[in-house]
Design a protein around this motif. Structure first.
Motif, PDB file in Angstrom:
ATOM      1  N   GLU A  25       0.830  -1.203   0.000  1.00  0.00           N
ATOM      2  CA  GLU A  25       0.000   0.000   0.000  1.00  0.00           C
ATOM      3  C   GLU A  25       0.873   1.265   0.000  1.00  0.00           C
ATOM      4  OE1 GLU A  25      -0.380  -2.609   1.886  1.00  0.00           O
ATOM      5  OE2 GLU A  25      -2.342  -3.394   1.265  1.00  0.00           O
ATOM      6  N   GLU A  27       1.442   4.011  -3.209  1.00  0.00           N
ATOM      7  CA  GLU A  27       1.293   5.459  -3.067  1.00  0.00           C
ATOM      8  C   GLU A  27       2.543   6.189  -3.552  1.00  0.00           C
ATOM      9  OE1 GLU A  27       0.343   6.653   0.891  1.00  0.00           O
ATOM     10  OE2 GLU A  27       0.599   8.793   0.468  1.00  0.00           O
ATOM     11  N   VAL A  35      -2.151  -1.151  -6.048  1.00  0.00           N
ATOM     12  CA  VAL A  35      -1.546  -2.137  -5.145  1.00  0.00           C
ATOM     13  C   VAL A  35      -1.284  -3.441  -5.893  1.00  0.00           C
ATOM     14  CG1 VAL A  35      -1.976  -3.557  -3.098  1.00  0.00           C
ATOM     15  CG2 VAL A  35      -2.542  -1.114  -3.071  1.00  0.00           C
TER      16      VAL A  35
END
Lengths: 229, 214
Positions: free
Chosen positions: B184, B188, B194
């Motif tokens: 995760e 980002e 993901v």
């Protein structure tokens, strides 16, 4: 085993599978030598990754870093009126401009020394600190000031450059610059003294930083002016 | 995490670990995603040096550099390749110097510095790709990887194999398996899904297996 099933082996190894999926993979592994071999290799890879060690760079990179720091403002020195950008710009003042700048600085510096009367002598920050050291509660602030090698180095460089080109400048202008430097030195000295008595004063600390920047700015501006004549 | 490297310290879903943080000898691969060690403040000497450096003390900052150079350089070498490691490391420490006054002390200093390093490295990597500075694209790298020799499973060979990975797979592998970030977090940082992070990790592992398997 299919590519998709192999991806499940990575998730299985990482413990990312829910119980039903994990049990399904384990049943598959029991009957699939190829996938069992892949899993074994991934385990070997995990062990190799676990043995990775960080290595120092072959060359010492600090000199290059230090050289780049010297041209940057220290972290807590907040630029005033774009001082950081000015530090990288080459000045080319005419004599009248330099004189005007110097006069303006006298006014600024005069305001800076309001809390005490001027004294004799050129006082640099490091030399102004007593040999017996500050009180324990002030040690952090004063030691950090003493150890500001970037400021000291920049000051020494600018002073050398100014001295080297002093003869090319009008004596009256040199005298004006020197008067301003003396005022700023006195302001620095008195601020350090005041900080010993009141080490928690953010005003004094900020004022000290401003005075130091003023001195660097005077030297920085005066020296290119000499080169331009 | 913000640009200054600050961010939430504790992962609510797994309070036993710090996101993206581990010691240099603790890796993530095959450990069920659990980090076994964290980068705690090492000494009051380090804290004092951080204070001094933030006030402009370059000698204190040099001590910080000496303490963290190996970790930052290794991260840069694995993420950017050996030819870019020195310059990237220097840029990281210049950036850390400039950002010292934004260090809030919520995380260990080493953790904060590491995040600044990761952010800068990823920014540089994006810039390289935008400007086409990396000549070998992913497909070429895959082909190269599949035709290489099968060396022993040593750290040195693993480092060499890492350098041959496609950039995307290499970044995900280093961040996940070496540095301990979760998918995760990686998604980002790299602005990807993901699922893409997971598939890139799998790809990297299988390519490394090809390199390293006898």
């Amino acid at each position: 085993m299919s590519e998709h099933a192999t991806e499940r082996l990575s998730a299985y190894l990482d413990g990312d599978l829910a119980a039903p999926d994990r049990e399904a993979v384990e049943r598959h592994l029991a009957g699939c030598r190829e996938c069992a071999a892949v899993l074994e290799d991934l385990g070997r890879l995990a062990r190799a990754v676990g043995e990775l060690e960080d290595r120092e760079p072959v060359a010492d990179l600090w000199p290059g870093i230090a050289g780049r720091l010297a041209s940057r403002t220290s972290p807590r020195v907040v630029p005033i009126d774009g001082a950081r950008a000015r530090g990288r710009r080459r000045f080319s003042f005419t004599m009248p401009q330099l004189a005007a700048a110097a006069i303006a600085l006298v006014v600024l510096s005069g305001a800076a020394v309001w809390w005490g009367s001027p004294r004799q002598g050129d006082v640099a920050l490091d030399r102004s600190l007593p040999a017996d050291g500050p009180a324990p509660e002030t040690a952090g602030v004063l030691v950090s000031l003493e150890a500001d090698a970037a400021y000291s180095d920049a000051l020494a460089d600018l002073e050398r450059a100014f001295e080297a080109s002093r003869d090319q400048l009008d004596p009256a202008t040199v005298a004006t610059v020197e008067r301003n430097l003396a005022i700023i030195d006195e302001a620095i000295r008195q601020t350090v003294e005041a900080l010993r008595a009141d080490p928690g004063s953010t005003f004094l600390y900020d004022h000290l930083e401003r005075s130091r920047r003023q001195k660097l700015d005077v030297l920085r501006q005066a020296t290119p002016a000499l080169q331009a004549t | 995490m913000d640009a200054a490297g600050n961010g939430p310290l504790i992962d609510p879903s797994n309070p036993g670990r710090l996101p993206g943080v581990q010691s240099h000898v603790c890796r993530n691969l095959g450990r069920g995603g659990t980090i076994l060690a964290t980068d705690q403040p090492r000494s009051t000497g380090t804290e004092k040096d951080v204070e001094l450096a933030a006030a402009g003390d370059t000698r204190a900052f040099e001590r910080i550099y000496r303490e963290h150079a190996a970790r930052v350089h290794s991260l840069a070498r694995r993420m950017m390749g050996p030819e870019e490691a020195d310059d990237t490391t220097q840029e990281v420490f210049v950036r850390v110097w400039e950002k010292l006054d934004t260090f809030r002390g919520e995380a260990a200093f080493g953790t904060w510095l590491h995040r600044v390093a990761v952010n800068l490295i990823l920014t540089r990597a994006r810039s390289r790709r935008r400007h086409g500075a990396w000549i070998v694209d992913d497909e070429e790298a895959v082909e190269s990887a599949s035709t290489g020799p099968a060396p022993a499973w040593s750290s040195m060979d693993l480092e060499a194999a890492l350098a041959r990975l496609p950039h995307g797979a290499r970044q995900v592998f280093v961040l996940h398996d070496v540095e301990g970030y979760r998918h995760e977090e990686i998604a980002e940082m790299l602005e990807m899904a993901v699922g893409t992070s997971k598939s890139q990790l799998h790809r990297a592992r299988m390519l490394l297996r090809q390199h390293l398997a006898a």
